[in-house]
Write a protein that holds these residues in place. Structure first.
Motif, short mmCIF file in Angstrom:
data_model
loop_
_atom_site.label_atom_id
_atom_site.label_comp_id
_atom_site.label_asym_id
_atom_site.label_seq_id
_atom_site.Cartn_x
_atom_site.Cartn_y
_atom_site.Cartn_z
N TYR A 103 0.49 -1.55 0.01
CA TYR A 103 -0.09 0.01 0.12
C TYR A 103 0.19 1.22 -0.13
O TYR A 103 1.59 1.40 0.66
N ASN B 4 -3.19 3.36 -1.18
CA ASN B 4 -3.99 2.96 -2.22
C ASN B 4 -2.67 1.44 -2.61
O ASN B 4 -2.00 1.89 -1.79
N GLU C 11 -13.49 5.53 -0.09
CA GLU C 11 -13.61 4.59 0.62
C GLU C 11 -12.55 3.53 0.60
O GLU C 11 -11.67 3.28 1.53
N ASN C 12 -12.11 3.07 -0.56
CA ASN C 12 -11.09 1.71 -1.14
C ASN C 12 -11.06 1.83 -2.09
O ASN C 12 -10.95 2.85 -2.93
N LYS D 106 -11.06 0.10 -4.75
CA LYS D 106 -12.09 -0.11 -6.06
C LYS D 106 -12.71 1.61 -6.26
O LYS D 106 -12.58 1.11 -7.61
N VAL E 174 -7.28 6.96 0.20
CA VAL E 174 -8.26 5.36 0.77
C VAL E 174 -8.34 5.73 2.62
O VAL E 174 -7.05 5.29 3.24
N GLY F 107 -10.00 3.04 3.37
CA GLY F 107 -9.60 1.99 4.04
C GLY F 107 -11.11 1.39 4.91
O GLY F 107 -11.79 0.13 5.75
N GLY F 108 -12.52 2.01 4.65
CA GLY F 108 -13.75 1.69 4.72
C GLY F 108 -14.51 2.61 5.64
O GLY F 108 -13.82 4.26 4.55
N ARG G 89 -6.71 -8.08 0.33
CA ARG G 89 -7.14 -7.67 1.79
C ARG G 89 -6.75 -8.46 2.92
O ARG G 89 -6.42 -8.59 4.60
#
Lengths: 209, 209
Positions: free
Chosen positions: A59, A65, A89-90, A92, A109, A111-112, B37
């Protein structure tokens, strides 16, 4: 249903495949038998691509990212606007936004999303590191690009509050009609937002698409 | 939609995953990001299980089922009835029939069904080798366990004709009511067959299940 595989190698592959999300044992068996029918090189290429990807992707220490180096190619690209950061968020969502070719800045990013019901609190996300970036990199604009859900809105508001005292412009993605959808089938909240946030018709000509 | 992956390793894994049947690029990306992940060992185990399976599984030279040796464990099992052979379309059908625990004999995998429309003729299938087995192994019964479709019935009939002059009993799977289905929703052909092939009620007690 599937008990006797007659081969521990097949059974092992089916077990591993069925750990993937959305792939049950029947689908896993179908995939494994497909690979057995096809050329050996295909299965080896698939297996190696998975191992190589997992072993070598890390990462980005700046935007979080995925990256093959310490700093990802987007952060390293000097042609991109280094003062505008899009918060997603992520991983994608980075790919999805990149595919629109409408964002020339960097990313961050999280991560949630903040979700007390799922036990995800702000400290589980990359929010402190975002605040640090705003200060250190003297960012001019933060674009909040989170999903228009309760969790997304909660996270938007939390970040907005965290950045309130800093000299940065905080924007969010427009909410309005989906292109191609009939007005009749647009929900009232979205339609209401699209009226509140109406734009000058003449401006729509000047936007590059 | 998915264009800029920001990583050639991810792109490679997505390309390889999306070659699998029923897995499009969106699903492939979802699977790849899931693997990123999770723990590295999981992805390595999956990749290696695929490679090991494909490299080491071959086909039994006697019954053409998958095997890790020249002769598969089913053919090698002396406790099984060596004179009764169940003829199936493919490897998956062996697993399905094994799971019923109602067949204690051997198998013969045809590798498909006769289908002129798909360009599959009898010479593409393991029919000659079945005839040779009947002669060489002095088989007493051949159970035709092909799907009750036009292709299955055509193949059944072809094999039946090929074996007509040999001293072997040729049987086929019963066609009748599906257990748990309502009589009302059973199609007429199946219902008709189940009347023609009715069995003594008292016999149903004597069958082990």
């Amino acid at each position: 249903m599937i008990s006797s595989f007659n081969s521990s190698l097949l059974e092992n592959a089916v077990n591993e495949l069925s750990k993937l999300p959305g792939i049950g044992r029947k689908t896993a068996l179908r995939l494994a038998l497909h690979m057995l029918r096809r050329d050996e090189n295909e299965a080896v290429a698939l297996g190696e691509s998975i191992i190589n990807m997992r072993r070598n992707i890390c990462y980005c220490s700046r935007c979080h990212n995925i990256s093959e180096q310490e700093i990802c190619p987007i952060c390293n690209d000097s042609r991109r606007d280094q003062e505008t950061v899009c918060v997603v968020e992520n991983v994608k969502d980075v790919i999805t936004i990149e595919s629109t070719r409408q964002h020339s800045g960097l990313y961050h990013v999280l991560g949630g999303l903040i979700s007390p019901l799922d036990g995800i609190s702000p400290s589980d996300l990359e929010i402190e590191s975002l605040v640090a970036r705003v200060k250190e990199e003297k960012l001019k604009e933060i674009i909040l690009a989170l999903s228009p859900t309760i969790e997304g809105d909660t996270t938007n508001f939390y970040i907005f509050r965290k950045l309130a005292d800093l000299p940065v412009r905080v924007t969010m993605l427009a909410r309005g009609l989906s292109i191609g959808n009939e007005l009749e089938y647009t929900d009232e909240l979205t339609l209401g937002k699209s009226i509140q946030n109406r734009v000058l018709f003449s401006d729509s000509f000047n936007q590059k698409s």
